[in-house]
Design a protein around this motif. Structure first.
Motif, PDB file in Angstrom:
ATOM      1  N   ARG A 184      31.051  38.173  39.724  1.00 28.64           N
ATOM      2  CA  ARG A 184      31.689  39.016  40.738  1.00 28.64           C
ATOM      3  C   ARG A 184      30.715  39.293  41.881  1.00 28.64           C
ATOM      4  O   ARG A 184      29.503  39.393  41.659  1.00 28.64           O
ATOM      5  N   ASN A 186      30.663  41.803  45.596  1.00 28.64           N
ATOM      6  CA  ASN A 186      31.341  42.770  46.449  1.00 28.64           C
ATOM      7  C   ASN A 186      30.402  43.253  47.544  1.00 28.64           C
ATOM      8  O   ASN A 186      29.174  43.143  47.431  1.00 28.64           O
ATOM      9  N   PHE A 237      36.533  44.696  40.224  1.00 26.47           N
ATOM     10  CA  PHE A 237      36.241  44.513  41.641  1.00 26.47           C
ATOM     11  C   PHE A 237      35.550  43.181  41.877  1.00 26.47           C
ATOM     12  O   PHE A 237      34.520  42.887  41.264  1.00 26.47           O
ATOM     13  N   THR A 238      36.098  42.373  42.775  1.00 23.42           N
ATOM     14  CA  THR A 238      35.385  41.200  43.272  1.00 23.42           C
ATOM     15  C   THR A 238      35.996  40.760  44.597  1.00 23.42           C
ATOM     16  O   THR A 238      37.212  40.871  44.808  1.00 23.42           O
ATOM     17  N   GLU A 240      35.627  42.235  47.387  1.00 20.19           N
ATOM     18  CA  GLU A 240      36.073  43.395  48.149  1.00 20.19           C
ATOM     19  C   GLU A 240      34.987  43.920  49.097  1.00 20.19           C
ATOM     20  O   GLU A 240      33.795  43.781  48.827  1.00 20.19           O
TER      21      GLU A 240
END
Length: 252
Positions: A184, A186, A237-238, A240
């Motif tokens: 991931r 972000n 979350f990724t 973002e």
């Protein structure tokens, strides 16, 4: 740090690029929550300060010029031989120029691009290569709401705006490529934050910025560090860009 998120850091290796401001706060909050913690910066004084605060037994420190691709490659090769592949990477290095566009030299433009953008590319590429092989990992890149909207009253230079906007786009594209391998990435984009870098801005800029926020103040670096750690540890979350401006990103 929330207990569930804190557990995701247990037994892991974290690398923080940038030993001042928000990077230093990330280090302080990670100490005791990870098995191995590496901090890299080109400023030996910042590294020494963190060592004196946290203790030499808790940190591995490296002098690193992030704009030098060969130096970054050597740095990660050294990590392979000492602490192993990183589970977490926090890229917080950056340069803030306060000159107007007319005053900005080509050399300063290129230096800002090297540190703010190219350095992120070099470090993310090296870390992600190792993370993809182990099918896990989380990367946080520090952007800025300046990448979305210039603020009246601020002397943020267009090169800073441009590099931070590019970082958010870079993160989004990289996330698409990393997703299949469980990695991931972000982008945390804070508004004005009370760091040494922000202190370069004159008093009238501080006043103008404070007037834009909900509570008349800038972010505290610890608040931004808490957000970065939460996003880094949360598996949903990724790709973002998460903004934290206290209202300063609304324009005006």
């Amino acid at each position: 740090m929330f207990e569930r998120i804190a557990r995701t850091f247990e037994g892991t290796t974290a690398v923080v690029i940038g030993a001042g401001g928000i990077g230093a706060e990330i280090v302080r909050q990670l100490v005791g929550n990870v098995a191995k913690l590496v901090v890299a910066d080109q400023n030996d004084q910042l590294l020494s300060s963190l060592l004196s605060q946290q203790g030499e037994s808790k940190l591995f420190v490296h002098n690193l010029d992030v704009g030098d691709a060969s130096a970054v490659a050597t740095f990660f090769a050294e990590l392979d031989a000492t602490v192993g592949a990183p589970d977490f990477l926090f890229y917080t290095a950056g340069i803030l120029n306060i000159e107007s566009l007319a005053e900005l030299s080509a050399e300063k433009w290129q230096k800002a691009v090297q540190v703010n953008l190219n350095g992120a590319y070099f470090c993310v590429q090296a870390a992600a290569d190792r993370m993809q092989k182990q099918k896990r990992g989380s990367i946080i890149v520090l952007g800025s709401i300046a990448g979305t909207k210039a603020r009246s009253g601020s002397r943020v230079n267009p090169v800073y705006n441009a590099t931070k906007a590019a970082l958010a786009a870079f993160v989004n594209g990289a996330a698409m490529q990393f997703r299949a391998d469980g990695v991931r990435i972000n982008c945390i984009s804070p508004g004005p934050t009370s760091t040494q870098m922000m202190s370069l801005q004159p008093a009238q800029v501080h006043s103008a910025v404070n007037e834009m926020t909900l509570d008349g103040r800038m972010n505290d670096p610890a608040e931004v560090a808490e957000l970065a750690l939460f996003i880094a540890g949360h598996g949903r979350f990724t790709g973002e860009e998460i903004c934290m401006g206290g209202g300063a990103g609304l324009g005006g």
